[in-house]
Design an enzyme around this catalytic site. Sequence first.
Site, mmCIF file in Angstrom:
data_model
loop_
_atom_site.group_PDB
_atom_site.id
_atom_site.type_symbol
_atom_site.label_atom_id
_atom_site.label_comp_id
_atom_site.label_asym_id
_atom_site.label_seq_id
_atom_site.Cartn_x
_atom_site.Cartn_y
_atom_site.Cartn_z
ATOM 1 N N LYS A 37 0.845 -1.209 0.000
ATOM 2 C CA LYS A 37 0.000 0.000 0.000
ATOM 3 C C LYS A 37 0.875 1.252 0.000
ATOM 4 C CE LYS A 37 -0.370 -0.218 5.043
ATOM 5 N NZ LYS A 37 -1.226 -0.666 6.168
ATOM 6 N N TYR A 262 15.226 31.252 2.121
ATOM 7 C CA TYR A 262 14.059 32.026 2.553
ATOM 8 C C TYR A 262 14.198 32.477 4.002
ATOM 9 C CZ TYR A 262 11.430 30.571 -1.603
ATOM 10 O OH TYR A 262 10.995 30.379 -2.881
HETATM 11 C C1 LIG Z 1 -0.401 -1.582 6.937
HETATM 12 C C2 LIG Z 1 -0.961 -2.845 7.469
HETATM 13 C C3 LIG Z 1 -0.141 -3.968 7.695
HETATM 14 C C4 LIG Z 1 1.381 -3.908 7.602
HETATM 15 O O1 LIG Z 1 1.892 -3.486 8.839
HETATM 16 P P1 LIG Z 1 3.484 -3.398 9.086
HETATM 17 O O2 LIG Z 1 3.608 -2.938 10.485
HETATM 18 O O3 LIG Z 1 3.997 -2.389 8.114
HETATM 19 O O4 LIG Z 1 4.039 -4.748 8.832
HETATM 20 C C5 LIG Z 1 -0.748 -5.164 8.058
HETATM 21 N N1 LIG Z 1 -2.088 -5.245 8.216
HETATM 22 C C6 LIG Z 1 -2.904 -4.182 8.044
HETATM 23 C C7 LIG Z 1 -4.377 -4.329 8.266
HETATM 24 C C8 LIG Z 1 -2.376 -2.944 7.682
HETATM 25 O O5 LIG Z 1 -3.185 -1.880 7.539
#
Ligand SMILES: *Cc1c(COP(=O)(O)O)cnc(C)c1O
Length: 366
Positions: A37, A262
């Site tokens: 993601k 800046y």
């Molecule tokens: C983002 C997410 C993960 C991954 O978590 P990590 O700590 O990055 O391994 C797993 N399960 C769900 C539901 C998530 O939203």
Amino acid sequence: MNNHVTVLEIEGNALLHNLNYFKQKLQPETKILAVVKAFGYGSDGVQVAKFLEDKVTYFGVAYTHEGVALREAGVKTPILVLHPHIQNLQSIIDFRLEPSLYNFNIFNAFLQLAAQTPLFSYPIHIKFNTGLNRLGFWHTDVPKILTNLKQANHVKVQGLFSHLAASEDLEEMDFTANQIKRFEDIVQQFNTHLGYRPMLHILNTSGVVNYPNAQFDMVRIGIGLYGFGNDEKETTKLKNTHNLKSIISQIHSINPGETVGYNRAFIAKETTKTATIPVGHADGLSRKLGNKKGFVYVNNQKAPIIGNVCMDMIMVDVTRINCQEGDEVILFNTQEMIQHIADISETIVYETLTVISPRVKKILKE
Ligand SMILES: *Cc1c(COP(=O)(O)O)cnc(C)c1O
């Protein structure tokens, strides 16, 4: 075509190393869902997924369009969409994505669409809230879910899952054990009434490290794949995947008393050689790194960021560094540097990685 000179190199070898590191912690039959993601945690979800396609059982994305992007790039592996919405359910079906259904609104909407289409045994995943109180059905919803499912052969429950609230925090072991227990109780109710066994999963990266007995059928690995465990010791066993690089656009020599950037935030005390680098807060570099809080490497030497971070540029002090316009600049290429940036930015590495903007060119090196 993106020919931006500030580049995020994604280390393919490091991704494989990290994946294998976690594989070796798992039972041989435990499956892996690689979480890609948010553009693969700020890298490039499509490139990462194509690279890992035959090495994991599932990919996980947060939103439907992230899954669509993977399918459009030709990824064939099953994809779990963790957080779909009713508006996107037709896309879920059109692109053979597997929805996580987390409340009756979306659950019933999907069953209805599945009946209308009609679908047969379409894989769905049911998400349960066991304590994070973010997304998911409550355990008290199980009887009604089972009743609604009985009327439908259009879907099959491919998975039941939940998410831990504090898997990295050993002081919360009792709370986490209770989450796992609640999940097992829910699973038990399904096992009694469903007639077949869905896949079960609850662990993220730090869950795999701290709760190896709760692997169930699959684990969901995100941050670990990208080089970070839940403490420094674990992280040293992983390899860094995100290397942010740029070049020097211009070098200036500044007289004492002159200022840089800046709001004239840097004032030269001596004759100062500065290098301007084409990366700024619009690329995901926090403004908190300005005024010598952050640094970069130029020809293997530390050059502090001077003045304020601009939208598209930073200036660094290279007075004592032998360098020229066009030379390579390392913004970060180790977990220590990323952790340091996260600390100075008063955040966690998850955010430091995911804020790397789409403007930065992403190249996966195999
Ligand atoms: C983002 C997410 C993960 C991954 O978590 P990590 O700590 O990055 O391994 C797993 N399960 C769900 C539901 C998530 O939203």
